[in-house]
Design a protein around this motif. Structure first.
Motif, PDB file in Angstrom:
ATOM      1  N   UNK A 137     -25.748 -24.100  29.627  1.00 48.51           N
ATOM      2  CA  UNK A 137     -26.077 -24.286  31.045  1.00 48.51           C
ATOM      3  C   UNK A 137     -27.539 -23.945  31.314  1.00 48.51           C
ATOM      4  N   UNK A 138     -28.045 -22.873  30.699  1.00 54.89           N
ATOM      5  CA  UNK A 138     -29.449 -22.502  30.915  1.00 54.89           C
ATOM      6  C   UNK A 138     -30.409 -23.527  30.323  1.00 54.89           C
ATOM      7  N   UNK A 139     -29.944 -24.320  29.370  1.00 53.80           N
ATOM      8  CA  UNK A 139     -30.807 -25.314  28.749  1.00 53.80           C
ATOM      9  C   UNK A 139     -30.912 -26.617  29.511  1.00 53.80           C
ATOM     10  N   UNK A 165     -25.012 -18.975  34.973  1.00 55.77           N
ATOM     11  CA  UNK A 165     -25.453 -18.626  33.618  1.00 55.77           C
ATOM     12  C   UNK A 165     -26.567 -17.584  33.662  1.00 55.77           C
ATOM     13  N   UNK A 166     -27.495 -17.742  34.590  1.00 57.17           N
ATOM     14  CA  UNK A 166     -28.582 -16.769  34.711  1.00 57.17           C
ATOM     15  C   UNK A 166     -28.063 -15.428  35.254  1.00 57.17           C
ATOM     16  N   UNK A 167     -27.183 -15.498  36.236  1.00 58.86           N
ATOM     17  CA  UNK A 167     -26.660 -14.274  36.837  1.00 58.86           C
ATOM     18  C   UNK A 167     -25.794 -13.502  35.857  1.00 58.86           C
ATOM     19  N   UNK A 171     -22.815 -23.559  39.151  1.00 59.01           N
ATOM     20  CA  UNK A 171     -22.747 -23.572  37.689  1.00 59.01           C
ATOM     21  C   UNK A 171     -24.106 -23.231  37.087  1.00 59.01           C
ATOM     22  N   UNK A 172     -25.166 -23.826  37.638  1.00 55.89           N
ATOM     23  CA  UNK A 172     -26.496 -23.583  37.095  1.00 55.89           C
ATOM     24  C   UNK A 172     -26.910 -22.129  37.175  1.00 55.89           C
TER      25      UNK A 172
END
Length: 269
Positions: A89-91, A150-152, A146-147
């Motif tokens: 997701x981070x990519x 992943x960061x959180x 969703x985006x």
């Protein structure tokens, strides 16, 4: 006690300048018929921007916490699934993810839902779900959810792992369950580490919520695009759009800093 020169150097002169400019712009907008009309039009999207941001952030935080706990679980498979989710997701750029969810993910979801509920639809208990029944607003919210989840999840993971192992061992010795240790010992301490980067993600999400305008969602940016396209007042429109976003983001940043200082003082006391 720090020297007087240090106190003067730390004084937020940038904030004084920013507030002065903001007030001057507000007075100018209020006294200009053109800018007042632009502001009134663009400001109609503030409610949608806030709704998209808050809902996406709450959902992303819930998913992110779940993914973080999976990544620290004792199961190798859960850890691998969590790492796969985060890295994939981070990519993917948020804008690409937005298009994929809106125009590929939503139709796939509708097809899967109709296939699973086909017997119920035949019995007349459910009607067939159509792609147009899934609003573009909620497609945009799910893409941002969703985006950012992943960061959180990485923010939660780092904060939880920062808690001293000795306190967790002591809680185990007292007979606390895993859930009790997390709720009473780990999370209250981790939140002080988590809050600053989590606040930064929230402010970033306010700005990234402008991407939903590519789907025609009537947020601040979309209202500005529509007005500029019809009036050809591009400079005035996008200046006001930027001004509104700056008020939102800078105001949120200051509020979050004040909350961090308050939590720090309470901890020190």
């Amino acid at each position: 006690m720090p020297p007087a020169s240090s106190s003067k150097a730390d004084f937020p002169w940038w904030l004084v300048v920013a507030v002065t400019i903001a007030i001057a712009v507000a007075v100018f907008v209020a006294t200009s018929n053109l800018y007042a009309q632009v502001f009134a039009t663009v400001a109609k999207g503030i409610g949608v921007t806030i709704f998209v941001t808050v809902v996406a952030f709450v959902l992303a935080s819930a998913i992110g916490l779940g993914v973080a706990l999976m990544g620290m679980s004792g199961s190798r498979w859960l850890r691998q699934i969590a790492r796969f989710y985060v890295e994939i997701i981070r990519g993917v750029p948020i804008l690409v993810l937005l298009f994929w969810i809106a125009f590929a993910g939503a139709p796939a979801f509708v097809a899967a839902w109709n296939a699973l509920t086909a017997p119920l639809q035949s019995a007349g208990l459910f009607g067939e779900l159509l792609v147009r029944d899934v609003s573009l607003l909620w497609r945009a919210i799910m893409a941002l959810t969703i985006g950012y989840s992943a960061f959180i999840s990485e923010v939660f993971r780092a904060g939880i792992q920062a808690v001293e192992k000795g306190q967790i061992e002591a809680a185990k010795a007292l007979g606390l369950t895993r859930a009790q240790r997390f709720r009473l010992i780990v999370f209250p301490q981790a939140i002080r580490t988590i809050l600053p980067p989590l606040g930064n993600d929230f402010v970033a999400l306010v700005k990234d919520s402008s991407l939903v305008s590519v789907l025609g969602v009537a947020d601040i940016t979309q209202m500005g695009k529509v007005y500029a396209a019809g009036s050809f007042r591009f400079f005035e429109t996008y200046s006001i759009t930027a001004y509104i976003y700056l008020i939102l983001t800078v105001g949120l940043s200051l509020a979050l800093r004040a909350l961090e200082r308050r939590l720090r003082r309470q901890h020190e006391e």
